[in-house]
Design a protein around this motif. Structure first.
Motif, PDB file in Angstrom:
ATOM      1  N   GLU A  91     -52.019 -80.629   0.510  1.00 10.10           N
ATOM      2  CA  GLU A  91     -53.003 -80.560  -0.589  1.00 10.10           C
ATOM      3  C   GLU A  91     -54.072 -79.506  -0.283  1.00 10.10           C
ATOM      4  N   HIS A 124     -43.480 -78.500  -2.855  1.00  8.46           N
ATOM      5  CA  HIS A 124     -43.336 -79.554  -3.874  1.00  8.46           C
ATOM      6  C   HIS A 124     -44.625 -79.661  -4.703  1.00  8.46           C
ATOM      7  N   LEU A 125     -45.739 -79.623  -3.997  1.00 10.24           N
ATOM      8  CA  LEU A 125     -47.044 -79.710  -4.647  1.00 10.24           C
ATOM      9  C   LEU A 125     -47.401 -78.390  -5.343  1.00 10.24           C
ATOM     10  N   LYS A 127     -45.574 -76.223  -6.684  1.00  6.36           N
ATOM     11  CA  LYS A 127     -44.824 -76.036  -7.940  1.00  6.36           C
ATOM     12  C   LYS A 127     -45.603 -76.564  -9.144  1.00  6.36           C
ATOM     13  N   GLU A 128     -46.341 -77.637  -8.929  1.00  3.43           N
ATOM     14  CA  GLU A 128     -47.107 -78.232 -10.045  1.00  3.43           C
ATOM     15  C   GLU A 128     -48.117 -77.234 -10.613  1.00  3.43           C
ATOM     16  N   TYR A 129     -48.521 -76.279  -9.775  1.00  3.21           N
ATOM     17  CA  TYR A 129     -49.523 -75.288 -10.203  1.00  3.21           C
ATOM     18  C   TYR A 129     -48.887 -73.902 -10.385  1.00  3.21           C
ATOM     19  N   ASP A 130     -47.574 -73.870 -10.409  1.00  3.75           N
ATOM     20  CA  ASP A 130     -46.818 -72.618 -10.533  1.00  3.75           C
ATOM     21  C   ASP A 130     -47.152 -71.630  -9.407  1.00  3.75           C
TER      22      ASP A 130
END
Ligand code: SF4
Length: 313
Positions: A91, A124-125, A127-130
């Motif tokens: 994170e 993985h994380l 990707k959520e924010y491109d």
């Protein structure tokens, strides 16, 4: 317990070749030896998000032992326990990229694929924010790890040190075939791939070795960018001379002569040879001779002839 993260398949938990025990990595605690913001061109990646910054993360350890290693203090430290590191959660790393408006995270400096859990969890994380994931890798990766990483990696620069197995054995304490397997795997699975080859005087800076690597890349795809890079004396090869810029330029010219569309010099003064030209009409697409300037207006086409450009923007 046998570790299957890389082709060394170490059997001992105590004396592993990479001096790590990556099979026991805590996926939520990344021990970073270095965190920096770099131009993506420095990786080097010339055909992926040109002109952008990338968040570079280096950790500790390597599964090869190259006599020329420029990052040996973190890759092959005498004692891995004394390398200063700072712990980050995935994170925190992703947040750092967001805070600095950086579109990619590069795992670099040491061999990233020996810590696959850290890459996977962070990607993985991200990707959520491109935010894209990049590996700057020696390619010495087991098939198991390649399969595990596949959906989490967007672009790679693979350092092919030579097309000669004896070179890998004598200079790097490794083997050639797993490296070629990784390159073929990335290309086959449409991960953006660029290749680097470091020209070491007296070791692999001759025409025969240059031709071998060029022919290997051409056979995969003539659109793969190949970076021929100059060696600087260090680590166990500190008594050698640096590679002359002329040898690097000769390798680049040979690459183009033998069919590659994009061959670039590295570790030599930047010049027009670092630019990208349209492979159809030779129009200038990206000028890197000073700062990075892109002339690609439409996302995928040459502004002069409208031919598709082989660059991800
Ligand atoms: S990743 Fe490290 S411990 Fe695992 S097999 Fe490779 S060198 Fe050995």
């Amino acid at each position: 317990m046998t570790c299957n993260i890389c082709p060394n398949y170490c059997k001992s938990d105590i004396d592993t070749i990479c001096k790590q025990n990556p099979q026991y990595d805590d996926e939520n605690v990344i021990d970073a030896a270095s965190v920096a913001i770099d131009p993506i061109e420095k990786k080097p990646l010339y055909h992926y998000l040109p002109g952008t910054k990338t968040l570079s993360i280096g950790t500790v350890g390597c599964n090869l032992n190259c006599m020329n290693c420029q990052n040996h203090t973190i890759a092959r430290p005498e004692n891995a326990l004394i390398v200063p590191t700072k712990s980050y959660t995935p994170e925190q790393i992703v947040q750092k990229a967001i805070d600095n408006d950086i579109p990619s995270i590069s795992w670099t400096y040491n061999e990233p694929t020996i810590h696959p859990k850290w890459i996977i969890n962070t990607s993985h994380l991200a990707k959520e924010y491109d935010i894209k994931t990049i590996l700057v890798t020696n390619g010495y990766t087991s098939q198991e790890t390649l399969d595990n990483l596949l959906e989490y990696v967007d672009a790679v620069n693979v350092d092919i040190k030579s097309l000669d197995d004896a070179f890998y054995k004598n200079v790097c304490s490794g083997r050639l075939e797993p490296v070629l397997n990784s390159v073929r795997f990335y290309v086959k699975n449409n991960i953006h791939t660029e290749i680097t080859n470091l020209l070491i005087p007296g070791y692999n800076d001759n025409i025969v070795d240059m031709k071998k690597i060029i022919n290997f890349v051409v056979k995969l795809s003539d659109k793969i960018p190949l970076h021929f890079s100059a060696f600087y004396p260090q680590y166990k090869l500190s008594s050698l001379e640096p590679t002359s810029a002329n040898i690097v330029y000769k390798a680049c010219d040979l690459g183009q002569y033998l069919g590659l569309k994009y061959v670039y010099p590295g570790n030599v003064p930047v010049s027009y040879k670092n630019n990208t030209y349209c492979k159809n009409c030779r129009h200038l697409l990206i000028d890197r001779s000073n700062s990075i300037k892109s002339y690609i207006k439409d996302k995928c086409a040459c502004p002069n002839c409208n031919h598709k450009v082989d660059i991800i923007i």
